[in-house]
Design a protein around this motif. Structure first.
Motif, short mmCIF file in Angstrom:
data_model
loop_
_atom_site.label_atom_id
_atom_site.label_comp_id
_atom_site.label_asym_id
_atom_site.label_seq_id
_atom_site.Cartn_x
_atom_site.Cartn_y
_atom_site.Cartn_z
N PHE A 273 -4.77 -3.91 -13.91
CA PHE A 273 -3.53 -3.32 -13.39
C PHE A 273 -2.54 -4.42 -13.03
N THR A 274 -3.04 -5.47 -12.37
CA THR A 274 -2.18 -6.60 -12.00
C THR A 274 -1.60 -7.28 -13.23
N THR A 275 -2.42 -7.44 -14.25
CA THR A 275 -1.97 -8.09 -15.48
C THR A 275 -0.86 -7.29 -16.15
N HIS A 276 -1.07 -5.98 -16.28
CA HIS A 276 -0.09 -5.15 -17.00
C HIS A 276 1.20 -4.94 -16.21
N THR A 277 1.11 -4.98 -14.88
CA THR A 277 2.31 -4.74 -14.07
C THR A 277 3.01 -6.03 -13.67
N GLY A 278 2.51 -7.17 -14.14
CA GLY A 278 3.09 -8.45 -13.75
C GLY A 278 4.57 -8.55 -14.04
N ALA A 279 5.01 -7.99 -15.16
CA ALA A 279 6.42 -8.07 -15.52
C ALA A 279 7.30 -7.16 -14.67
N LEU A 280 6.68 -6.25 -13.90
CA LEU A 280 7.45 -5.31 -13.09
C LEU A 280 7.74 -5.87 -11.70
N GLY A 281 7.13 -7.00 -11.37
CA GLY A 281 7.36 -7.59 -10.06
C GLY A 281 6.10 -7.60 -9.22
N PRO A 282 6.17 -8.18 -8.00
CA PRO A 282 5.00 -8.27 -7.13
C PRO A 282 4.73 -6.96 -6.39
N GLY A 283 3.54 -6.90 -5.77
CA GLY A 283 3.22 -5.78 -4.88
C GLY A 283 2.63 -4.55 -5.55
N TRP A 284 2.23 -4.65 -6.83
CA TRP A 284 1.66 -3.50 -7.52
C TRP A 284 0.13 -3.52 -7.36
N THR A 285 -0.42 -2.45 -6.75
CA THR A 285 -1.87 -2.32 -6.61
C THR A 285 -2.30 -0.92 -7.01
N LEU A 286 -3.54 -0.80 -7.43
CA LEU A 286 -4.06 0.51 -7.84
C LEU A 286 -3.99 1.53 -6.72
N ARG A 287 -4.21 1.10 -5.49
CA ARG A 287 -4.24 2.05 -4.38
C ARG A 287 -2.87 2.72 -4.16
N ARG A 288 -1.81 2.10 -4.64
CA ARG A 288 -0.50 2.72 -4.49
C ARG A 288 -0.33 3.94 -5.37
N LEU A 289 -1.23 4.14 -6.33
CA LEU A 289 -1.16 5.32 -7.20
C LEU A 289 -1.65 6.59 -6.52
N ARG A 290 -2.53 6.46 -5.53
CA ARG A 290 -3.15 7.65 -4.94
C ARG A 290 -2.13 8.58 -4.30
N GLY A 291 -1.22 8.02 -3.52
CA GLY A 291 -0.27 8.86 -2.81
C GLY A 291 1.04 9.02 -3.50
N ALA A 292 1.17 8.48 -4.71
CA ALA A 292 2.45 8.54 -5.41
C ALA A 292 2.74 9.96 -5.89
N ARG A 293 3.98 10.40 -5.68
CA ARG A 293 4.38 11.75 -6.12
C ARG A 293 5.79 11.69 -6.71
N THR B 187 0.82 -1.21 0.00
CA THR B 187 0.00 0.00 0.00
C THR B 187 0.85 1.26 0.00
N ALA B 188 2.16 1.12 0.07
CA ALA B 188 3.03 2.29 0.05
C ALA B 188 2.96 2.96 -1.32
N PRO B 189 3.01 4.29 -1.36
CA PRO B 189 2.96 4.99 -2.65
C PRO B 189 4.08 4.54 -3.58
N LEU B 190 3.78 4.52 -4.87
CA LEU B 190 4.82 4.18 -5.85
C LEU B 190 5.92 5.24 -5.84
N THR B 191 7.13 4.80 -6.00
CA THR B 191 8.27 5.72 -6.07
C THR B 191 8.34 6.36 -7.45
N PRO B 192 9.09 7.44 -7.60
CA PRO B 192 9.24 8.05 -8.94
C PRO B 192 9.74 7.06 -9.98
N ASP B 193 10.68 6.20 -9.61
CA ASP B 193 11.19 5.21 -10.57
C ASP B 193 10.09 4.22 -10.96
N GLU B 194 9.29 3.82 -9.98
CA GLU B 194 8.19 2.89 -10.28
C GLU B 194 7.15 3.54 -11.18
#
Length: 265
Positions: free
Chosen positions: A245-265, A130-137
């Motif tokens: 979202f899970t399907t498209h981010t599968g190649a990027l690794g585990p732990g990707w959820t839509l809710r992580r986009l809300r707080g990402a900066r 649930t942590a916000p995505l980093t700029p690199d992510e």
């Protein structure tokens, strides 16, 4: 002339929503929640999945909220649904019922508050999922060769910080594309340049109807507000958006959820 109080629960729901000042999309979400509690008051399990939106709630008297066992019925329903419903969703629906009950009591339509002893569900402890995505992510996400619909949704969630449910409830005529925001009278949502670049492409040729659509035509019985009048396709659901979202981010690794986009900066 004094307005007579409603006798039926569904009529009381309509009166509450009409006076709420909520935007159309928010009223629809509130109505679904309040209809779900009607099943609990009737001591019947609420429909789940796609059937939830299409099912007609039971007709019952508003006075049932004053019945001595109303609180027990609602508590049983809260426990039953807690086993398979996201606690945030359940807590939001409980808050919706509490607000409606308070409004009805203020008008003298009911006396009791059967929600007084109901407690919100405990939320899970925050973790890496649930942590916000980093700029690199974020850069990796937006570099994916994903369809226009997905890229627009991801950019809008990231730039607006709005709840996923709020974004998916948007209609095309809610948008003020020039000023990068929703029009007055709708849930306030603002976005940035990435979304502003994609939105006109997504809504081209569509003046009304759901903003984000499924790939297939809507099933028979889909409510008109959730069906595009131009394509016949249905409003994209949270569940389907999360799956994509899970399907498209599968190649990027585990732990990707839509809710992580809300707080990402």
């Amino acid at each position: 002339m004094t307005e007579l109080p409603p006798v039926e629960y569904g009529a009381a729901v309509q009166r509450y929503l009409a006076a709420s000042g909520l935007a159309e999309g928010s009223r629809r979400i509130y109505r679904i929640a309040l209809d779900t509690w009607a099943w609990a008051l009737a001591d019947r399990p609420a429909p789940t999945g796609p059937e939830r939106r299409r099912a007609r709630p039971p007709v019952l008297p508003l006075a049932l909220l004053d019945h001595p066992d109303a609180a027990d019925r609602l508590r049983t329903a809260l426990t039953r649904r807690g086993a398979g419903t996201d606690p945030r969703t359940l807590n939001r629906e409980l808050a919706t019922l509490r607000a409606a009950v308070a409004w009805w009591r203020a008008r003298g339509w009911i006396d009791a508050d059967p929600t007084a002893e109901l407690r919100p569900r405990a939320l899970p402890e925050p973790d890496a999922s649930t942590a916000p995505l980093t700029p690199d992510e974020l850069r990796a996400l937006f570099a994916l060769r994903a369809p226009l619909r997905e890229q627009t949704l991801w950019h809008l969630l990231h730039e607006s910080g709005a709840a996923i449910e709020t974004v998916l409830a948007l209609d095309t005529d809610h948008l003020d594309l020039l000023h990068r925001r929703t029009r007055p009278g709708h849930t306030p949502v603002h976005w940035g340049p990435g979304t502003a670049r994609l939105l006109p492409l997504l809504v081209a040729g569509r003046g009304t109807g759901p903003l984000f659509l499924t790939d297939r035509r809507a099933p028979a019985g889909t409510p008109a507000p959730d069906r595009c009048p131009y394509t016949g396709r249905a409003r994209l659901s949270y569940r389907r958006a999360a799956e994509l979202f899970t399907t498209h981010t599968g190649a990027l690794g585990p732990g990707w959820t839509l809710r992580r986009l809300r707080g990402a900066r």
